[in-house]
Write a protein that holds these residues in place. Sequence first.
Motif, mmCIF file in Angstrom:
data_model
loop_
_atom_site.group_PDB
_atom_site.id
_atom_site.type_symbol
_atom_site.label_atom_id
_atom_site.label_comp_id
_atom_site.label_asym_id
_atom_site.label_seq_id
_atom_site.Cartn_x
_atom_site.Cartn_y
_atom_site.Cartn_z
ATOM 1 N N THR A 70 66.679 17.903 33.281
ATOM 2 C CA THR A 70 66.640 17.225 31.300
ATOM 3 C C THR A 70 65.997 15.533 32.257
ATOM 4 O O THR A 70 65.390 14.643 31.209
ATOM 5 C CB THR A 70 67.933 17.196 31.061
ATOM 6 N N VAL A 71 66.986 15.312 32.724
ATOM 7 C CA VAL A 71 66.966 13.497 32.768
ATOM 8 C C VAL A 71 65.171 13.085 32.693
ATOM 9 O O VAL A 71 64.596 12.778 32.705
ATOM 10 C CB VAL A 71 67.257 13.222 34.106
ATOM 11 N N VAL A 72 65.205 14.457 34.314
ATOM 12 C CA VAL A 72 63.484 13.830 34.699
ATOM 13 C C VAL A 72 62.939 13.738 33.581
ATOM 14 O O VAL A 72 61.972 13.405 33.117
ATOM 15 C CB VAL A 72 63.355 14.716 35.460
ATOM 16 N N GLN A 73 62.688 15.298 32.844
ATOM 17 C CA GLN A 73 62.363 15.476 31.565
ATOM 18 C C GLN A 73 61.585 14.877 30.423
ATOM 19 O O GLN A 73 60.597 14.121 30.156
ATOM 20 C CB GLN A 73 62.148 16.845 31.049
ATOM 21 N N LEU A 74 63.345 13.417 30.400
ATOM 22 C CA LEU A 74 63.392 12.997 29.460
ATOM 23 C C LEU A 74 62.532 11.459 29.931
ATOM 24 O O LEU A 74 61.647 10.743 29.121
ATOM 25 C CB LEU A 74 64.500 12.210 28.615
ATOM 26 N N LEU A 75 62.319 11.415 30.994
ATOM 27 C CA LEU A 75 61.399 9.971 31.573
ATOM 28 C C LEU A 75 60.852 10.161 31.631
ATOM 29 O O LEU A 75 59.675 9.418 30.904
ATOM 30 C CB LEU A 75 62.768 9.740 32.633
ATOM 31 N N VAL A 76 59.590 11.422 32.013
ATOM 32 C CA VAL A 76 58.571 11.711 32.320
ATOM 33 C C VAL A 76 57.630 11.108 30.538
ATOM 34 O O VAL A 76 57.071 11.463 30.179
ATOM 35 C CB VAL A 76 57.762 12.876 32.356
ATOM 36 N N ALA A 77 58.324 11.766 29.283
ATOM 37 C CA ALA A 77 58.623 12.128 28.152
ATOM 38 C C ALA A 77 57.872 10.993 27.926
ATOM 39 O O ALA A 77 56.249 10.799 27.147
ATOM 40 C CB ALA A 77 58.874 12.958 27.251
ATOM 41 N N GLY A 78 59.210 9.450 28.111
ATOM 42 C CA GLY A 78 58.578 8.376 27.619
ATOM 43 C C GLY A 78 58.023 7.698 28.512
ATOM 44 O O GLY A 78 57.035 6.270 27.789
ATOM 45 N N PHE A 79 57.831 7.888 29.419
ATOM 46 C CA PHE A 79 56.577 6.755 30.629
ATOM 47 C C PHE A 79 54.904 7.894 30.009
ATOM 48 O O PHE A 79 53.999 6.668 29.408
ATOM 49 C CB PHE A 79 56.441 7.063 32.051
ATOM 50 N N LEU A 80 54.779 8.624 29.130
ATOM 51 C CA LEU A 80 53.766 9.142 28.981
ATOM 52 C C LEU A 80 53.012 8.568 27.659
ATOM 53 O O LEU A 80 51.973 8.280 27.199
ATOM 54 C CB LEU A 80 53.560 10.770 28.623
ATOM 55 N N GLY A 81 53.962 8.719 27.019
ATOM 56 C CA GLY A 81 54.733 8.162 25.244
ATOM 57 C C GLY A 81 54.124 6.941 25.847
ATOM 58 O O GLY A 81 52.777 6.257 24.880
ATOM 59 N N PHE A 82 54.585 5.436 26.441
ATOM 60 C CA PHE A 82 53.999 4.272 26.977
ATOM 61 C C PHE A 82 52.611 4.231 27.115
ATOM 62 O O PHE A 82 51.685 3.497 26.992
ATOM 63 C CB PHE A 82 54.613 3.721 27.578
ATOM 64 N N LEU A 83 51.606 5.169 28.146
ATOM 65 C CA LEU A 83 50.852 5.294 28.850
ATOM 66 C C LEU A 83 50.319 5.444 27.622
ATOM 67 O O LEU A 83 49.083 5.048 27.685
ATOM 68 C CB LEU A 83 51.568 6.449 30.122
#
Length: 306
Positions: free
Chosen positions: A185-198
């Motif tokens: 869960t922690v990884v998936q949320l951080l990945v989603a947020g990073f991709l949003g900024f990207l």
Amino acid sequence: MHSEFRWRVFSRQEAVLVLATVVWGATFLIIHIAVQYSGPWFFVGMRFITAGLISALLFVRILKGLTLREIWAGVAIGVMIFLGYGLQTAGLQTLNSSTSAFISALYVPLVPLLQWVVFRKRPGMLTWVGVTLAFIGLILLADPGSVGFTFGTGEIVTIASTVPIALEIILIGWFAGKVHLGRVTVVQLLVAGFLGFLAVPLAGEQVPEFSWVWVIASVGLGLASCMIQLAMNWAQKSVSPTKATIIYAGEPVWAALIGRIAGDRLPPVAIVGAMLIVAGSLASELRPRRRRKTVTSTDVLENAGH
């Protein structure tokens, strides 16, 4: 004459799930307002990075055991969250919150259909009934009349968002039992947020000017995602999946009620369509108990940053 009478509509656990569903319903209006001040992809980045960082702080001790498989699972699910909620947020730039919520509910009957495609798990009769009702509801929600269908960019983008959201559920079911869902869960949320900024420069967005509207909305939704998740994990230990499904099906209804208060107005034929979509979601979920567990939309609620 003395008698003790207790009248209880919901248990404490069920009341928590109802409250969580009301908050989810409210998010559609909150996002609709926020993306008038911020681009959708920047907002998605802020929302999920906040949720990921808060989750990491809460579960910092369990992160020590993070494995390569869990990183892969988190990345795969995070990509689906990014696409699903990113497209949904983009649609809310032009779509009212009520319509967005009802269209988004289409992901529920999509799950068993995609499972059929991916895992060759043939859907049951109730699933086909649910899909049919949801499809008819979608047509009516477009309010067909003398001018034809009124689907615009917002509706099309929101319909597209239901596919990755459904795939997110399937992936969670696929990895369940093979990984620690807390770490994933922690990884998936951080990945989603990073991709949003990207995605901000790729989509031609600009970093928005500071506004308390998007700051409070994105940080608030990120915090709410974490807090609701903890509450749901507690509540679903004693609430049956069937009851939970019925409660969760109220999400677009709550969104419509909140949207109505804010000024949303759906024509009568669209309201009928919205009701059919909710009925289709329930029909596709409330299937007879089988010997082997199948993945349903309620599974995602134990692991996603809704």
